[in-house]
Enzyme design. Structure first.
Site, PDB file in Angstrom:
ATOM      1  N   LYS A   1       0.867  -1.190  -0.068  1.00 56.60           N
ATOM      2  CA  LYS A   1       0.055   0.034  -0.151  1.00 56.60           C
ATOM      3  C   LYS A   1       0.855   1.062  -0.072  1.00 56.60           C
ATOM      4  CE  LYS A   1      -4.166   1.264   2.480  1.00 56.60           C
ATOM      5  NZ  LYS A   1      -5.125   1.621   1.348  1.00 56.60           N
TER       6      LYS A   1
HETATM    7  C1  LIG Z   1      -6.861  -0.425  -3.830  1.00 57.83           C
HETATM    8  C2  LIG Z   1      -7.188  -1.033  -2.822  1.00 57.83           C
HETATM    9  N1  LIG Z   1      -7.699  -2.404  -2.576  1.00 57.83           N
HETATM   10  C3  LIG Z   1      -8.284  -3.099  -1.722  1.00 57.83           C
HETATM   11  C4  LIG Z   1      -8.478  -2.315  -0.369  1.00 57.83           C
HETATM   12  C5  LIG Z   1      -9.036  -2.665   1.089  1.00 57.83           C
HETATM   13  O1  LIG Z   1      -8.104  -2.936   1.837  1.00 57.83           O
HETATM   14  P1  LIG Z   1      -8.604  -3.096   3.260  1.00 57.83           P
HETATM   15  O2  LIG Z   1      -9.983  -3.755   3.516  1.00 57.83           O
HETATM   16  O3  LIG Z   1      -7.284  -3.609   3.959  1.00 57.83           O
HETATM   17  O4  LIG Z   1      -8.665  -1.444   3.880  1.00 57.83           O
HETATM   18  C6  LIG Z   1      -7.869  -1.018  -0.318  1.00 57.83           C
HETATM   19  C7  LIG Z   1      -8.056  -0.013   0.920  1.00 57.83           C
HETATM   20  O5  LIG Z   1      -7.189  -0.437   1.732  1.00 57.83           O
HETATM   21  C8  LIG Z   1      -7.047  -0.349  -1.392  1.00 57.83           C
HETATM   22  O6  LIG Z   1      -6.958   0.850  -1.663  1.00 57.83           O
END
Ligand SMILES: Cc1ncc(COP(=O)(O)O)c(C=O)c1O
Length: 312
Positions: free
Chosen positions: A159
């Site tokens: 991320k």
């Molecule tokens: C591109 C992307 N995919 C999926 C997610 C979902 O991840 P999470 O459930 O860990 O927040 C996020 C958010 O964080 C995201 O930015």
């Protein structure tokens, strides 16, 4: 969403007034996106404010940083403690938490030479990301003309700040064309994910979601939704998905820390199922909100009470 009335922020080891947490315009992270971040929610529960799956979030924060060789000088435990202290100082009953680690000011070659590692945690009130109505009635989405980058181009499971330019292009196009969110396909035309959410589709009572190979961020809410669905007696299969799977689905929903569990009712003008939140989606969504709000004992393992670090 507004940053008004936030008093405190945590930066490089100390809690300071919000207004003092500034960054120089020569910061490497500002020019090249050299940073990693997290999004964590803190919910109001019968036992006070509690962070949802904070350990998993801070472990992913460290893992994202490692891919880019950014050394976060705080452990998962230290960051958790700092977050609890910050929430307590701001007196939030519930909030969204945004930890970030980025390369500061030192040089501006692409390689971040002599750039200090800056770490900060912000917290603010952030209600339903795709709208309260979206949570109840479902959102309208569009297939983005921008593809999700492949893991041979950037680490899809990290991320990282600069990676989100891909999401910004997709969501900006979706908004311009009047949709609530974008859905990105991967390099091979398979379904990847939303600009900030993972995707689930439901057909004939079976719940499907895709996997790391499909260029997705491995969402922590995705993982929670899978566990909740299985605990509720549903079959969940993780496999690559085609656009057809979504167009022919009985139900579909997004998961994400910001978006929580949001039903999808329409894609590019085509109605999904009955064009409203489906019954399986509703069951998973209800259990999810019971879990995060401390009302379901099966899932209190996911909650970390903020109160134990309350400062006076
Ligand atoms: C591109 C992307 N995919 C999926 C997610 C979902 O991840 P999470 O459930 O860990 O927040 C996020 C958010 O964080 C995201 O930015």
């Amino acid at each position: 969403m507004s940053f008004e009335n936030i008093q405190w922020i945590w930066k490089n080891g100390e809690i300071m007034p919000w207004a003092d947490a500034t960054v120089h315009v020569s910061a490497h992270g500002l020019h090249y996106g050299s940073g990693v971040f997290e999004g964590i929610r803190c919910y109001e529960t019968p036992h006070g404010a509690a962070l949802f799956r904070v350990e998993e979030h801070y472990k992913r924060f460290h893992a994202s940083a490692e891919v880019y060789n950014f050394a976060i000088p705080y452990s998962v435990e230290e960051l958790t403690e700092a977050t609890c202290e910050l929430i307590s100082r701001n007196e939030f009953a519930s909030c969204y938490v945004r930890p970030i680690c980025f390369m500061g000011s030192g040089s501006l070659g692409v390689f971040p030479r002599n750039c200090p590692v800056e770490v900060s945690v912000m917290a603010w009130n952030w209600t339903a990301y795709l709208g309260a109505e979206g949570l109840e009635k479902g959102v309208r989405i569009t297939v983005s003309p921008w593809r999700k980058f492949h893991s041979s181009m950037m680490p899809t499971t990290a991320k990282a700040c600069g990676q989100y330019l891909n999401s910004i292009l997709a969501v900006s196009d979706a908004f311009e064309r009047g949709y609530d969110e974008a859905l990105l396909l991967d390099m091979n035309g398979k379904l990847a994910e939303g600009s900030g959410e993972n995707l689930f589709v439901i057909k004939d009572g079976i719940i499907y979601t895709n996997k790391a190979d499909d260029s997705i961020l491995m969402g922590i809410t995705r993982d929670a939704a899978i566990e909740i669905a299985r605990e509720s007696g549903f079959t969940v299969e993780a496999k690559s998905l085609e656009l057809d799977d979504l167009l022919n689905a009985d139900e579909a929903f997004f998961t994400g820390t910001a978006a929580e569990i949001t039903p999808i009712r329409e894609i590019d003008g085509r109605i999904i199922g009955e064009g409203k939140r489906g019954s399986i989606t509703e069951k998973i969504q209800t259990t999810f909100f019971d879990a995060v709000k401390g009302r379901d004992v099966r899932f209190t393992k996911w909650l970390h009470p903020v109160g134990q670090f309350v400062t006076t």
